[in-house]
Design a protein around this motif. Structure first.
Motif, short mmCIF file in Angstrom:
data_model
loop_
_atom_site.label_atom_id
_atom_site.label_comp_id
_atom_site.label_asym_id
_atom_site.label_seq_id
_atom_site.Cartn_x
_atom_site.Cartn_y
_atom_site.Cartn_z
N ARG A 1 0.84 -1.20 0.00
CA ARG A 1 0.00 0.00 0.00
C ARG A 1 0.87 1.25 0.00
O ARG A 1 1.91 1.29 0.67
CB ARG A 1 -0.92 0.01 1.21
N LEU B 1 -35.76 -10.56 20.37
CA LEU B 1 -35.77 -12.01 20.20
C LEU B 1 -36.37 -12.73 21.41
O LEU B 1 -36.85 -13.85 21.29
CB LEU B 1 -34.34 -12.52 19.96
N TYR C 1 -38.78 -21.60 10.82
CA TYR C 1 -38.39 -20.25 11.25
C TYR C 1 -38.17 -19.30 10.08
O TYR C 1 -38.69 -18.19 10.07
CB TYR C 1 -37.11 -20.34 12.10
N LEU D 1 -27.12 -4.97 10.09
CA LEU D 1 -26.16 -6.09 10.01
C LEU D 1 -26.81 -7.38 10.49
O LEU D 1 -26.69 -8.44 9.83
CB LEU D 1 -24.92 -5.76 10.85
N PHE D 2 -27.51 -7.29 11.61
CA PHE D 2 -28.18 -8.50 12.13
C PHE D 2 -29.23 -9.00 11.13
O PHE D 2 -29.34 -10.20 10.89
CB PHE D 2 -28.83 -8.20 13.48
N VAL E 1 -27.45 -10.65 8.21
CA VAL E 1 -26.95 -11.98 8.58
C VAL E 1 -28.10 -12.97 8.69
O VAL E 1 -28.04 -14.11 8.20
CB VAL E 1 -26.17 -11.90 9.91
N THR E 2 -29.19 -12.52 9.31
CA THR E 2 -30.34 -13.41 9.48
C THR E 2 -30.91 -13.83 8.13
O THR E 2 -31.21 -15.00 7.90
CB THR E 2 -31.44 -12.71 10.31
N CYS F 1 -28.59 -16.25 6.42
CA CYS F 1 -28.77 -17.61 6.98
C CYS F 1 -30.05 -18.23 6.44
O CYS F 1 -30.09 -19.41 6.06
CB CYS F 1 -28.82 -17.55 8.50
N ARG G 1 -43.32 -30.16 14.06
CA ARG G 1 -43.65 -30.12 15.49
C ARG G 1 -45.11 -29.72 15.64
O ARG G 1 -45.50 -28.63 15.22
CB ARG G 1 -42.73 -29.12 16.22
N ILE H 1 -36.94 -25.67 19.47
CA ILE H 1 -35.50 -25.48 19.63
C ILE H 1 -34.87 -24.93 18.34
O ILE H 1 -33.87 -24.22 18.39
CB ILE H 1 -34.84 -26.82 20.03
N PHE I 1 -36.04 -22.60 16.50
CA PHE I 1 -36.13 -21.15 16.56
C PHE I 1 -34.95 -20.59 17.35
O PHE I 1 -34.29 -19.64 16.93
CB PHE I 1 -37.44 -20.72 17.24
N PHE J 1 -31.66 -20.98 15.47
CA PHE J 1 -31.54 -20.03 14.35
C PHE J 1 -31.18 -18.65 14.87
O PHE J 1 -30.29 -17.96 14.34
CB PHE J 1 -32.85 -20.00 13.57
N ARG J 2 -31.86 -18.23 15.93
CA ARG J 2 -31.59 -16.90 16.49
C ARG J 2 -30.16 -16.82 17.04
O ARG J 2 -29.45 -15.83 16.82
CB ARG J 2 -32.59 -16.60 17.59
N THR K 1 -27.61 -18.61 16.11
CA THR K 1 -26.65 -18.63 15.00
C THR K 1 -26.52 -17.24 14.38
O THR K 1 -25.41 -16.77 14.11
CB THR K 1 -27.12 -19.64 13.93
N ALA K 2 -27.66 -16.61 14.14
CA ALA K 2 -27.62 -15.27 13.54
C ALA K 2 -26.89 -14.29 14.46
O ALA K 2 -26.07 -13.48 14.00
CB ALA K 2 -29.03 -14.79 13.25
N GLY K 3 -27.18 -14.38 15.75
CA GLY K 3 -26.51 -13.50 16.70
C GLY K 3 -25.01 -13.74 16.75
O GLY K 3 -24.21 -12.78 16.73
N LEU L 1 -23.12 -15.08 14.43
CA LEU L 1 -22.48 -14.65 13.18
C LEU L 1 -22.32 -13.13 13.15
O LEU L 1 -21.31 -12.61 12.68
CB LEU L 1 -23.31 -15.12 11.98
N THR L 2 -23.31 -12.43 13.67
CA THR L 2 -23.21 -10.96 13.72
C THR L 2 -22.02 -10.55 14.59
O THR L 2 -21.23 -9.67 14.21
CB THR L 2 -24.51 -10.36 14.28
N ILE M 1 -18.79 -11.25 12.77
CA ILE M 1 -18.49 -10.26 11.73
C ILE M 1 -17.95 -8.98 12.36
O ILE M 1 -16.97 -8.40 11.88
CB ILE M 1 -19.75 -9.98 10.89
N LEU M 2 -18.58 -8.57 13.45
CA LEU M 2 -18.10 -7.36 14.14
C LEU M 2 -16.68 -7.58 14.66
O LEU M 2 -15.82 -6.69 14.56
CB LEU M 2 -19.04 -7.00 15.29
N GLY N 1 -6.68 -6.64 5.80
CA GLY N 1 -6.51 -5.57 4.82
C GLY N 1 -7.09 -4.25 5.28
O GLY N 1 -6.73 -3.18 4.76
#
Lengths: 844, 58
Positions: free
Chosen positions: A182, A349, A385, A445-446, A449-450, A453, A520, B5, B7, B10-11, B13-15, B17-18, B21-22, B37
């Motif tokens: 750079r 949530l 979901y 961002l959330f 990501v959601t 997924c 279920r 379970i 649900f 999934f929640r 996992t999303a949390g 992953l967030t 990423i942060l 980089g």
């Protein structure tokens, strides 16, 4: 050396040639002295001057290619050589370039037009290439254009004159791996009036080093980068010398050193460019005299000549304090935003009120697609979901964010107070604005990501769904699976299933939005989704009457055989005897034959006891019959066989006429004919065997009447009898035999006997109405007492063989007749659609 | 009412992953991890801060 007589003349010629040669050399000597060294060949005077129109460079496989474009002509003999300096136009001046210097010159060429204007663009240009760093015009005079080309390494270059294209190409090999370094240039687009640097990337020989990065820095930005307001602020420096010691990089500037008191100078660019390498802890920049402010110590150091002026320092300090305050507020806002954003997500949530329960989902579905007449509502199970709850969650998080962020703006006190304390309130506004943006960014961002997924899950879901649906459809078509209700005779491809925990009905168990492999139930119980799997784990019930079906229904082949005939024709006894015969035959062949449910097992036990004991059967109830079911075979050849035996009165009663639904979905019919009900037979036996005739309990009606009623019903119901087999069973053969009347066993012979006996209308009608008719003479006795050739299992074996059920009973079952086409059912249509339908159509 | 379970998974996992990423973004700004980089931004920022405020961040 001695001369002969002819030698004087030869000597004279030789002397003349030598004189001429010397004269020529003398003539060319002036030009040789004017251009010392290896001057390019002088082109013919008629050749036009080549006009340089452009310079381009690009990286090709293994080398960089620098191309000089000409017009009118192309220089015939371009020259390229490595030098340490390239003389510029004025005496004592040299063109400087970064890296190794290659001098390129073109004789009989120019880069100026007739008005003296440049014809090929800027005098200096930088390239983002691994080999060629920059090209600088050194001189353009006397018909020769000279360039200084900066190269990353000294490599053997190749020059090619492309006369047709009027180009001169210089190939610079790059036989090395490259890495990206750079380089930080000053961005003249100021932020709040302050200086800022922007990095650009350059391919350099690997590994990247501070020296290579600084070479590219001093080469300046490329033309596109210059268009983006990047520039190299040199502060008078023309080059550098670099040293390393213990993580300290010493940059010695060459040329001059003058920043004009500006806070933005060459150090602004050098320090980040060198510091990008992690092992460089500090950078000491020296002026051309080798001096710097802090030559020792841990931090960076710059020379005095690059120190900004006092007033600029003060302005910078004031501005710096403001910037620091703003940055502090911004950082505080980010922290607040992160904390509140995370709180919003967690609260959103954790909220229970936004959970899409099965009941809520059903209500939504019904509201979107109202349930029509004759349809069932959606099943009550938890939706996947990503298909529903995800939207509710994100909406709740958004609502939480709005609520919580809105509360931050409720400040106490009147607006005047805020106006008076404007700096404080202004800072708070700034802080809250940053916090709001941070919350928004975190929420987005959330959400991203959601959704990502969810997209991945749905992709996998779609693929697996297609496979499972395909497998189930294939199984259904190949095996010809169906589920038939033994009570209401409703036939469907897909029954309903009862939840083992809450007894709630699930009418559409296919994989779909309620679950792929499992679903279920609202009560929390996990249920398998495919019919193939649910058939053995759940209780299947009829879609119409909701009564239990036989275990394995809809997962195995389903064969239904109605047995009809007149009252006292011997239908029930024939069915029991046939069952006994089939049980014995299957047992001998090692084919499992079981009764799948308790009801059938009890009925079969009684029937087999009765037939084996030789007792009379009791009169069949006039109520509609429940099927006697048995399961034959194992694995893919497993078959559920249902036999329906209604009382003879049912075929005569107009009230029950419409209730004989089992006739409509049969895979073959058995018509039981009592020979004692035939008038000619009775006449023949009159007075001879009164006792046997009394025992026979001859059917009272005409044998053709019951047959005619059934055929009429099939025709009226639109049932294609022409695709079915009919087994005409002449019962009570053993009694006839005792009366001295021995009936033939062969089908055609039996048909002939019937025709001769006066039931020729039945024989003719049967041949016309059905796909195939076969006649049997049966003695409804237990297997151990069966009369050879009159086994009661033969008619059933013949009908089952047509459905692919292999039994080794009798001669005909081993050779199945033409396969009867598989009738398409109402439930089949639901397999056609790729999507799950939440309602199951009721049978009309 | 018991939430499935899936649900919760999934929640979570999303949390997670967030957060990942942060974290990757933060590590990248400090020159580590898969987004190393981004370190150039930090250097630019440090340089900008130093030029304009005299503050030298470690």
């Amino acid at each position: 050396m001695r001369l002969t007589g002819r030698q004087p003349m030869r000597a004279g010629v030789l002397a003349a040639v030598m004189i001429a040669t010397l004269a020529g050399l003398a003539a060319s000597g002036a030009q040789a002295l004017a251009s010392p060294g290896r001057a390019p060949r002088k082109p013919p005077a008629s050749r036009p001057v080549a006009l340089l129109t452009g310079i381009t460079a690009s990286h090709l496989r293994g080398y960089d290619q620098l191309v000089f474009h000409f017009a009118a002509a192309v220089p015939a003999h371009p020259r390229a050589r490595y030098v340490t300096q390239v003389p510029a136009g004025a005496a004592g001046h040299f063109a400087t370039v970064s890296g190794v210097t290659l001098e390129v010159s073109f004789a009989r060429a120019t880069g100026r037009g007739s008005a003296g204007q440049g014809t090929y663009g800027p005098q200096q240009r930088t390239f983002s290439l691994p080999g060629v760093i920059e090209v600088v015009t050194a001189a353009d005079k006397g018909g020769t254009v000279t360039f200084a080309v900066g190269l990353a390494r000294r490599e053997r270059v190749r020059i090619a004159v492309l006369a047709r294209l009027r180009e001169v190409a210089i190939d610079v090999p790059t036989p090395y791996r490259t890495a990206l370094a750079r380089v930080f240039f000053v961005n003249t687009k100021a932020v709040f009036g302050t200086a800022v640097t922007s990095p650009v990337e350059r391919p350099v020989p690997a590994p990247a080093t501070p020296r290579a990065a600084l070479q590219r820095l001093f080469a300046g930005p490329t033309q596109p980068e210059a268009g983006r307001s990047l520039q190299f602020v040199s502060s008078g420096a023309t080059g550098f010398r670099l040293t390393y010691a213990d993580g300290v990089a010493g940059v010695y500037l060459l040329g001059s050193c003058n920043s004009g008191g500006s806070t933005t100078n060459v150090t602004t660019e050098i320090i980040p460019t060198v510091r990008q390498f992690g092992w460089v802890r500090s950078v000491k920049i020296y002026d051309p005299s080798g001096r710097t402010e802090h030559p020792s110590g841990p931090g960076n150091s710059i020379p005095r000549c690059l120190q900004p002026l006092e007033d600029k320092v003060i302005a910078t300090q004031i501005r710096g304090q403001v910037i620091l305050a703003l940055l502090g507020l911004g950082a505080l806002g980010i922290l607040i935003g992160l904390a509140l954003g995370i709180g919003c997500i967690v609260a959103g949530l954790r909220a229970r009120d936004i959970v899409i329960t099965p009941a809520a989902f059903v209500a939504e579905r019904v509201a979107a697609h109202p349930v029509g007449v004759g349809q069932f509502g959606p099943d009550s199970a938890w939706p996947l979901y990503p298909l529903r709850q995800i939207r509710a969650d994100l909406r709740k998080i958004e609502a939480e964010r709005r609520t919580r962020y809105g509360k931050l703006w409720h400040w106490p006190g009147p607006p005047l107070i805020r106006f008076i304390f404007f700096p404080v309130s202004g800072a708070a506004v700034l802080c809250l604005a940053v916090a709001g943006l941070t919350m928004l960014g975190l929420e987005w961002l959330f959400a991203a990501v959601t959704w990502a997924c969810a997209a991945i899950v749905l992709l996998v879901f779609g693929a697996v769904l297609a496979v499972l649906t395909g497998v189930e459809r294939l199984w259904h078509r190949v095996i010809r699976t169906e589920a038939s209700c033994p009570r209401c005779y409703h036939v469907t491809a897909r029954p309903a299933y009862r939840c083992p925990r809450c007894a709630r009905l699930h009418r559409d168990i296919r994989p779909g939005r309620l679950g792929l492999l499992m679903r279920r139930c609202e009560c929390g119980a996990l249920l398998p989704t495919m019919v193939m799997r649910a058939a053995w784990r759940l209780e299947a019930v009829c879609q119409r009457c909701e009564e239990p079906l036989r275990p394995g229904s809809a997962a195995v082949r389903d064969v239904r055989i109605p047995i009809f005939g007149d009252t006292s024709a011997g239908k029930t006894r024939f069915m029991y005897a046939a069952l006994d015969n089939l049980t014995a035959t299957a047992g001998a062949a090692g084919i499992p034959l079981i009764f799948p449910d308790q009801e059938s097992e009890q009925q079969a036990t009684l029937a087999l006891e009765l037939i084996r004991s030789g007792k009379d059967t009791i009169k069949t109830s006039v109520t509609l019959p429940t099927a006697l079911s048995c399961r034959i075979g194992k694995g893919a050849s497993m078959t559920l066989v249902h036999m329906f035996d209604a009382a003879g009165e049912a075929y005569r009663s107009a009230e029950m006429y419409d209730s004989l639904g089992f006739l409509d979905n049969g895979h073959g019919l058995v018509y039981v004919l009592d020979p004692f009900s035939i008038g000619s037979v009775r006449d023949q036996l009159a007075g001879q065997a009164a006792a046997e005739i009394a025992v026979a309990h001859a059917a009272a009606g005409d044998p053709e009447t019951a047959y005619g009623e059934v055929v009429s019903r099939l025709r009226d119901s639109g049932i294609a009898a022409g695709s079915q087999r009919l087994a005409v069973v002449v019962s009570k053969t053993d009694l006839l035999r005792r009366c001295g009347l021995d009936l033939p066993a062969e089908s055609e012979a039996v048909a002939g006997w019937l025709s001769e006996s006066g039931v020729h209308n039945l024989v003719l009608s049967a041949r016309r109405e059905f796909a195939e008719v076969r006649y049997f003479t049966v003695a409804s006795l237990a297997t151990d007492r069966a009369v050879a050739g009159h086994e009661p299992g033969e008619p059933l074996g013949w009908l089952l063989a047509a459905q692919g059920v292999r039994l080794t009973s009798g001669r005909d079952s081993a050779a199945p007749g033409p396969r009867v086409p598989h009738t398409r059912l109402a439930g089949d249509a639901e397999f056609a659609g790729p999507d799950q339908t939440e309602t199951a159509k009721a049978q009309p | 009412m018991r939430i499935p379970i899936t649900f919760v998974l999934f929640r979570l996992t999303a949390g997670l992953l967030t957060i990942l990423i942060l974290a990757a973004f933060g590590l990248g700004l400090s020159g580590r991890g898969p987004l190393a980089g981004l370190h150039g931004w930090t250097i630019s920022g440090q340089n900008w801060l130093h030029i304009n405020t005299g503050v030298r961040l470690p």
